[in-house]
Scaffold this motif. Structure first.
Motif: not given
Lengths: 183, 183
Positions: A76-78, B104-106, B108-114, B168-177
């Motif tokens: 799930e995304s945050t 958010d990389i759902p 693989i159930s991962q949240v990256q905080l950079i 402002t905190a950025r998020v991942a681009p909408p899609t990525d190969p």
């Protein structure tokens, strides 16, 4: 070996081969529990100048007011998690605007990610984990009946961010008296 | 019951009593594994106009360049985790400036905080998980040898945030190969 019907699981402390930290290990089967910090996702949902709060139907802090928030699920995304919690706790549909704050609570290995959000419509209703839900103007907020310090932080940070137009992610105040936390 | 020396752990899928989702359960002892999304903490450490990168000594993506980042440990704040990873991977002391992004990389159930960060001094050196570490000017970054998409996102977001002054905190681009991810 476990007694029939016993539930023990990883209950022995030890450093697994190739690791450098103590982990909990199951004496029955050797399973190593790589326990991790947990992520709570939530939001400050606004309808005009009013903010959605939920009165908790469950412990901890039953009867106290909180923002819709809860544990992120697998895959799930945050932001999706924050939307799901608003729906589950207040039958509220929200639109995420951006990250308001990241609150580290290392004592209980918890990271809270709180989003700024707008209600899509005014229709809200108590979900199974809420006694009631309501929209509060700032001077109506029941400050003496707030469930967790982080709810107070988020309410103040949301107000301050909107007033200043600076949406840099906020963090927890440097110190806060030992007060009830989410579990 | 497990064979002596066997390591099985929670390997049966089922819905525990009082729950509403499938979890992994141990057939030996009944332990329920409440698995949760994992948090990766990292930073974009700058020394003037140069950025610290580490060439990975471990898989996945051994030999490719990455930002210092890794799993948050129990009872650790996210900023402390980012500082620890910079130290472990590049013997670098950093000063955290603020949250740059939440990726958010759902899948693989991962949240990256950079985090955005400054190096406290120029002294860096490869830790055990790095083949080498180096400081790169923007036009020196080895774009064809970057380990993960989120490293590219963070480098670009850091540059853009500093240029605009909007943090402002950025998020991942909408899609990525579908590309290699951290595990």
């Amino acid at each position: 070996m476990s007694e029939p019907g016993a539930t023990r699981g990883p209950s022995v402390r030890g450093v697994p081969e190739g690791d450098n930290r103590e982990r909990m290990i199951c004496a029955d089967c050797g399973f190593v529990l790589y326990d991790n910090p947990k992520i709570v996702v939530g939001s400050v949902p606004r309808w005009g100048e009013r903010i959605l709060l939920c009165r908790r139907a469950i412990n901890p802090r039953r009867g106290f007011w909180t923002l819709p928030a809860g544990y992120l699920e697998l895959n799930e995304s945050t932001s999706a998690g924050a939307e799901r919690e608003a729906w589950e706790e207040a039958q509220a549909r929200i639109q995420i605007e951006g990250l308001l704050a990241i609150y580290d609570i290392p004592r209980i290995s918890q990271v809270q990610l709180i989003y700024r959000a707008r209600l899509v419509d005014e229709a809200v209703a108590a979900g199974p984990e809420s006694l009631e839900v309501a929209l509060f103007r700032w001077d109506e907020i029941p400050w003496d009946e707030i469930a967790f310090p982080s709810v107070r932080w988020a309410l103040n940070h949301d107000r301050e961010a909107r007033a200043s137009g600076d949406f840099t992610a906020r963090v927890a105040p440097p110190t806060d008296p030992a007060a009830p936390q989410r579990e």
